[in-house]
Design an enzyme around this catalytic site. Structure first.
Site, mmCIF file in Angstrom:
data_model
loop_
_atom_site.group_PDB
_atom_site.id
_atom_site.type_symbol
_atom_site.label_atom_id
_atom_site.label_comp_id
_atom_site.label_asym_id
_atom_site.label_seq_id
_atom_site.Cartn_x
_atom_site.Cartn_y
_atom_site.Cartn_z
ATOM 1 N N PRO A 90 38.004 47.933 38.001
ATOM 2 C CA PRO A 90 37.317 47.798 36.734
ATOM 3 C C PRO A 90 36.528 46.477 36.854
ATOM 4 C CG PRO A 90 39.222 48.844 36.167
ATOM 5 C CD PRO A 90 39.293 48.566 37.597
ATOM 6 N N CYS A 91 35.269 46.609 36.626
ATOM 7 C CA CYS A 91 34.430 45.338 36.547
ATOM 8 C C CYS A 91 34.216 44.446 35.397
ATOM 9 C CB CYS A 91 33.046 45.735 37.047
ATOM 10 S SG CYS A 91 32.187 46.740 35.641
ATOM 11 N N THR A 92 34.706 45.112 34.205
ATOM 12 C CA THR A 92 34.630 44.290 33.001
ATOM 13 C C THR A 92 34.983 42.782 32.822
ATOM 14 O OG1 THR A 92 36.387 45.498 32.165
ATOM 15 C CG2 THR A 92 34.452 46.157 31.421
ATOM 16 N N PHE A 94 34.771 40.654 35.087
ATOM 17 C CA PHE A 94 33.974 39.670 36.084
ATOM 18 C C PHE A 94 32.447 39.937 35.820
ATOM 19 C CE2 PHE A 94 37.749 41.505 38.218
ATOM 20 C CZ PHE A 94 38.457 40.348 38.634
#
Length: 428
Positions: A90-92, A94
C-alpha cells in the site's frame, strides 16, 4: 472481446503461451497488474489481499487462487514456492497526497517489510516491487534505501530506474505505452546465484506514445443501460429497444412483445420492417425523411454495433460528488490528444473527462457551463491499459470499483513480465 480470447491488441498485449514460470501476487488488489502478467504467460499460483471485494474480483477475472488475508499473519510455509513474486505494498503512507507518515503509519507503514520477509524466506528466482514516486522523496528515501539493502543481503541483485548521478528515480508509465502520466518506483530483483542482471525494457518513441483518445475515444457516452437513453428513443420503443440486435427490427421480438408494441398493426399483415429498426454501422442508412420520430420509420443507432469489443460493464456510472477546495486548487483535465493525469484510487480525486475542452476547474466560478464529469470506471480501466474482458461485479460498490482501478498498469506488468521471463530462460 470473448473471455476465452484474453489478448488485448489495443495495447499490443498478445496472449503468450505458458512461459514455464509460476508467480505469486502479494497485495494483489482486484487483478489490474495480474491481467498483464497473465497475458505475459505466467501461471499465477497464489495471491492475497485484505479486502474481500478485491479478492472476489481477482478470482472473477484472473483465476480462483486469490485468498483473503493479512500478510502480517502470513507464514511463508503456507505459501507455495513460485519463480517470481510481485507486489505493490500500500502506497498511502508514502504518497505526497496523503499524510506521509511512511513507516510510522500505524495501519500500513510496515507492510513493505512483510513483502521483503516473504521474498527472503521463499527465495524466488525474481521479484518485482512497485510503489508511488513518493517513496523517493527526502522524507521516505531512507526507507527505500533500507529495503534495497535488505534485498541485497537476502541474495538479490536489484535493478531500479536511476538518474545520471546514480540516484534512484521513478519510471513514467507513459514512456512505456500507458496513456497516463503515472510516475512509479519499480524495482526488479534477480537471485544472485542465477548470475543474471535485469535490464529495464526500452521506452517507446515519443511519437508512438498513447493518449486519452487512444484509450477511450471509441467508448460511447455513459447514458444508461446499453447507452440508449437520451438518443431520441420513443417512450413506446424504450421497453423493447434493447432486445433488438443491430440490423434487426420488431420481428426479432418475442411474439408477446410484438403484439404489445404494435397493437392493432400486428394483425394487419405486411412488411412494415421500419418499426423498431436498427441501423448497422457498416451498412448505408435508410432513406431520411422529414419526420424522423415516426413509429414506422425508425433508424435507431445502437452503440453495441459500433463498439463491438466493448463489454457493457462498469461504464454507465461515474462519481458525481462535489469538488473539494483541494481538488479545485490545480488543473485536473487533460485534452484528448494528451496522456491522462494519474488514475488514483479515490473517486473524489480522479481527473476530469476531456469535454468540455480546456476547462480549468480553478476558474469554475467564471464559467457558464457545467464542469466535465469524472472518468467512468471503464474509462479508468482503459487508461490503466486493463483488458476489456476485465470487469467488476454488480455487488462491488462504485467507490470500491474506482479504488481497485489503481495499481501497476496491465501493460507495464506485461512488458516487465515478458522481460523477466526472457532473462530467466536465458542460459547462465
Amino acid at each position: 472481446m470473448k473471455k476465452s480470447d484474453l489478448s488485448e491488441p489495443r495495447w499490443g498485449m498478445i496472449q503468450q503461451p505458458f512461459n514455464g514460470l509460476t508467480m505469486i501476487d502479494l497485495f494483489c488488489g482486484a487483478g489490474v497488474g495480474a491481467s498483464g502478467f497473465k497475458l505475459a504467460g505466467y501461471k499465477i499460483v497464489y495471491a492475497i489481499d485484505n479486502q474481500k471485494y478485491a479478492v472476489d474480483t481477482y478470482n472473477r477475472n484472473i483465476g480462483n487462487h486469490a485468498v483473503l488475508g493479512d500478510i502480517r499473519k502470513l507464514k511463508s510455509e503456507d505459501v507455495p514456492w513460485a519463480d517470481i513474486i510481485t507486489g505493490g505494498f500500500p502506497c498511502t503512507p508514502f504518497s505526497v497526497a496523503g499524510k506521509g507518515n511512511g513507516v510510522q503509519d500505524k495501519n500500513k507503514g510496515d507492510l513493505g517489510y512483510h513483502f521483503y520477509r516473504i521474498i527472503k524466506e521463499k527465495q524466488p528466482k525474481a521479484f518485482l516491487m512497485e510503489n508511488v514516486g513518493g517513496l523517493l522523496t527526502k522524507k521516505h528515501k531512507k526507507f527505500f534505501e533500507e529495503l534495497m539493502k535488505l534485498f541485497d543481503e537476502a541474495g538479490y541483485h536489484v535493478t531500479y530506474q536511476q538518474k545520471e548521478n546514480g540516484e534512484p528515480d521513478t519510471l513514467n508509465c507513459w514512456e512505456y505505452g500507458v496513456p497516463q502520466l503515472r510516475k512509479r518506483v519499480i524495482a526488479v530483483g534477480i537471485r544472485k546465484d542465477l548470475g543474471k542482471t535485469f535490464t529495464f525494457p526500452s521506452p517507446i518513441p515519443e511519437q508512438s506514445r498513447t493518449t486519452i483518445r487512444d484509450a477511450i475515444g471509441d467508448l460511447p457516452d455513459p447514458n444508461g443501460e446499453n447507452n440508449h437513453k437520451g438518443y431520441g428513443i420513443r417512450k413506446d420503443e424504450a421497453p423493447y429497444v434493447d432486445k433488438i440486435p443491430p440490423g434487426g427490427n420488431w420481428r426479432n421480438l418475442p411474439v408477446e412483445d410484438q403484439i404489445a408494441f404494435l397493437g392493432k398493426a400486428f394483425y394487419s399483415g405486411g412488411g412494415r420492417t421500419g418499426f423498431l429498426r436498427k441501423v448497422k454501422f457498416d451498412n448505408p442508412a435508410w432513406t431520411l425523411t422529414s419526420f424522423m420520430n415516426g413509429k414506422n420509420n425508425a433508424q435507431i443507432v445502437d452503440n453495441r454495433d459500433k463498439y463491438t469489443s466493448f463489454p457493457l460493464s462498469n461504464h454507465n456510472d461515474y462519481y458525481q460528488g462535489d469538488f473539494s477546495p483541494r481538488y479545485k486548487s490545480r488543473n485536473r483535465q487533460k485534452q484528448w490528444d494528451e496522456p491522462s493525469f494519474t488514475i488514483v484510487s479515490s473517486a473524489r480525486q480522479l481527473p476530469l473527462y476531456p469535454e468540455p475542452a480546456r476547462y480549468d476547474i480553478r476558474k469554475m466560478d467564471s464559467y457558464e457551463i457545467a464542469p466535465p464529469r469524472r472518468f467512468t470506471v471503464r474509462e479508468c480501466l482503459r487508461l490503466q491499459t486493463v483488458p476489456d474482458w476485465f470487469s467488476f461485479g454488480e455487488d462491488v460498490s462504485l467507490a470500491h470499483q474506482y479504488e481497485r482501478c489503481s495499481g501497476i498498469p496491465s501493460l507495464i506488468a506485461y512488458r516487465f513480465g515478458k522481460q523477466i521471463a526472457e532473462l530467466l530462460k536465458e542460459p547462465a
